[in-house]
Design an enzyme around this catalytic site. Structure first.
Site, PDB file in Angstrom:
ATOM      1  N   GLY A 192       0.826  -1.204   0.000  1.00 52.67           N
ATOM      2  CA  GLY A 192       0.000   0.000   0.000  1.00 52.67           C
ATOM      3  C   GLY A 192       0.862   1.257   0.000  1.00 52.67           C
ATOM      4  O   GLY A 192       0.650   2.182  -0.807  1.00 52.67           O
TER       5      GLY A 192
ATOM      6  N   LYS B 248       2.689 -17.641  -9.703  1.00 51.36           N
ATOM      7  CA  LYS B 248       3.172 -17.019  -8.466  1.00 51.36           C
ATOM      8  C   LYS B 248       2.737 -17.857  -7.259  1.00 51.36           C
ATOM      9  O   LYS B 248       3.499 -18.045  -6.307  1.00 51.36           O
ATOM     10  CB  LYS B 248       2.642 -15.588  -8.353  1.00 51.36           C
ATOM     11  CG  LYS B 248       3.365 -14.813  -7.268  1.00 51.36           C
ATOM     12  CD  LYS B 248       2.939 -13.372  -7.140  1.00 51.36           C
ATOM     13  CE  LYS B 248       3.708 -12.741  -5.982  1.00 51.36           C
ATOM     14  NZ  LYS B 248       3.089 -11.498  -5.512  1.00 51.36           N
TER      15      LYS B 248
ATOM     16  N   ASN C 252      -1.952 -11.558  -2.573  1.00 49.86           N
ATOM     17  CA  ASN C 252      -1.170 -12.767  -2.881  1.00 49.86           C
ATOM     18  C   ASN C 252      -2.078 -13.984  -2.943  1.00 49.86           C
ATOM     19  O   ASN C 252      -3.185 -13.949  -2.439  1.00 49.86           O
ATOM     20  CB  ASN C 252      -0.121 -13.000  -1.793  1.00 49.86           C
ATOM     21  CG  ASN C 252       1.211 -12.393  -2.158  1.00 49.86           C
ATOM     22  OD1 ASN C 252       1.553 -12.319  -3.330  1.00 49.86           O
ATOM     23  ND2 ASN C 252       1.955 -11.973  -1.149  1.00 49.86           N
TER      24      ASN C 252
ATOM     25  N   GLU D 175       0.114 -15.732   5.451  1.00 48.77           N
ATOM     26  CA  GLU D 175      -0.813 -15.850   4.325  1.00 48.77           C
ATOM     27  C   GLU D 175      -1.119 -17.316   4.012  1.00 48.77           C
ATOM     28  O   GLU D 175      -1.395 -17.670   2.873  1.00 48.77           O
ATOM     29  CB  GLU D 175      -0.237 -15.126   3.101  1.00 48.77           C
ATOM     30  CG  GLU D 175      -0.097 -13.628   3.352  1.00 48.77           C
ATOM     31  CD  GLU D 175       0.120 -12.845   2.065  1.00 48.77           C
ATOM     32  OE1 GLU D 175      -0.849 -12.212   1.603  1.00 48.77           O
ATOM     33  OE2 GLU D 175       1.248 -12.871   1.551  1.00 48.77           O
TER      34      GLU D 175
END
Lengths: 299, 299
Positions: free
Chosen positions: B12, B179, B98, B258
């Site tokens: 951000g 990714k 992600n 994550e």
């Protein structure tokens, strides 16, 4: 006999409390407070809801003459005990460690003592410095390490309580290997996954990972009868479905685990054989991370 | 353009500091203290040893009219942001999360907004509430989610700094998958093993485990060109050998990882396909244990 028991953990207290019924027993503890507590209260053993009190001697520092010494400390304290035992006149010494790493240390130990190896099939939980719960009544199978005979203590140890039999057998190595196999299948996975033993056969993905560990261990130990052994591991998971493995208990209680006695031994063997054991290598390293709760950054 | 950036994390702050050179930028933060700090000091971006200061608006609570909103929060905060965005009039919104878990949420989101998806290939580290290190100069590739065209913002976003290019492409899904594949190979293992990225190709056992994760992920995603992709994963490990993966950094800093965006998505897909993915299942559960530092006993 005059028996000295080295170590005041669950197995040390259990052995002392039963053997004192037929023998003169001294417990050697690391901390003086524990020796004092045992002298003051005796050892209280609870089995099937009944509590018995047993009087034993207790002290720190291994001194005196014994017909038999029994070493019950965990593998990661074994080196200190071996150093202390080296100062004694020749004794007969029975080792009750988990895993097989201690065999490598004993092979390399230049000593005049006569060595014995035992496999403990009891369940025991230390409740305080002088209290032990006998949670699973089993048996201790033992035999001579390397070449020594053992006629006299064999006879003496036949005199034991019904709940605490000590059986002599030549095939202790096979027993140790099979116990190690069960340990390496159940302990690391239940600890890393934080699950009870039964989850390993209830969740197909966990069972697959257990099979990966099993295959690597069986190959390192060159064990025959793979089908029987896999069925045996599954039976142990089933019979102990509600239990937390000893390694998981160690992590939960912030204690050092028996990682080195179990995985360390197999990794050493694998390296000597030039065999890759990726799952065992991964379990070993991940357990080390979990043990240290490594949350530090790199230097 | 009038651009609103939602989230004051590393990505951000990075987006805001570059985009403010050509656009009017407002950063929306969760905490009021961060908005105050950004208003007071601007955003300080350090790249290759040089520090630049950029002035932007900053506030909490997403209000106003924007030509483009860019959502940079981590996946585990996405649901809260989606709820807040539901109250706005139709906007164009670019999502930079992600993993791929957010695609499932966006598919199920009944909304009048026009949605875009971006893949961030920058390295960035948040140093304080108003400071960001641009550690790896990359690119942002983005495209339209589902069917919408994007001619006007495509043109507007072409005007960006040399160090912060935003490239439109139709094939964003393939990029996101590749990714994700890299992330699922590198992140869980480096975190569980507490090693830098390079260790995964330096230690054959770790590489084997990475291959197990790779095989399971490639199969779930039905990706072609397996050889090329495996070589690609290896190249990333090599090029980032000295780096700590973002997941390892999260664990080290006690932050939520994550895990759900990366492993959670693949496990959901696997379950829907009825495919067993034991290694990914094991990684997911072990990471959960490590995240919570579960050292509590069972109830």
């Amino acid at each position: 006999m005059n028996i000295g028991i080295i170590g005041g953990g669950a197995i040390g207290l259990l052995c002392a409390s039963y053997l004192t019924q037929y023998h003169d027993v001294t417990v050697f503890t690391r901390r003086n407070e524990q020796a004092e507590e045992i002298r003051a209260f005796g050892i209280e053993r609870t089995v099937k809801g009944e509590t018995c009190q047993a009087s034993v001697h207790a002290q720190t520092g291994i001194t005196g003459e014994f017909d038999l010494l029994i070493v019950t400390v965990k593998y990661h304290h074994l080196q200190d005990v071996l150093s202390e035992l080296s100062t004694l006149s020749p004794h007969r010494i029975l080792f009750l460690q988990n895993g097989m790493a201690h065999l490598l240390d004993l092979e390399n130990w230049k000593t005049g003592h006569s060595l014995y190896i035992g496999v403990v099939e009891h369940g025991a939980m230390k409740m305080s410095d002088h209290e032990v719960n006998h949670t699973g009544i089993g048996i201790i199978k033992w035999g001579a390490f390397q070449h020594e005979a053992a006629a006299d203590i064999k006879k003496a140890l036949n005199e034991t309580s019904f709940h605490f039999q000590m059986v002599y057998m030549d095939e202790w190595k096979k027993l140790l290997q099979e116990k190690l196999l069960v340990n390496v299948c159940i302990n690391p996975l239940t600890t890393l996954l934080h699950v009870r033993n039964g989850a390993l056969i209830q969740n197909p993905s966990y069972e697959y990972m257990m099979k990966c560990a099993f295959e690597e261990a069986v190959s390192i130990l060159s064990l025959p009868e793979k089908e029987r052994l896999w069925a045996y591991v599954n039976t142990v998971c089933e019979n102990t479905a509600e239990n937390q493995s000893s390694m998981l208990q160690d992590i939960v209680k912030g204690r050092q685990t028996e990682r080195k006695a179990i995985l360390g031994y197999l990794l050493k063997k694998a390296q000597a054989q030039g065999v890759a054991v990726p799952h065992l290598t991964f379990f070993d390293r991940s357990l080390e991370v979990l043990e240290k709760k490594q949350t530090k950054s790199f230097e």
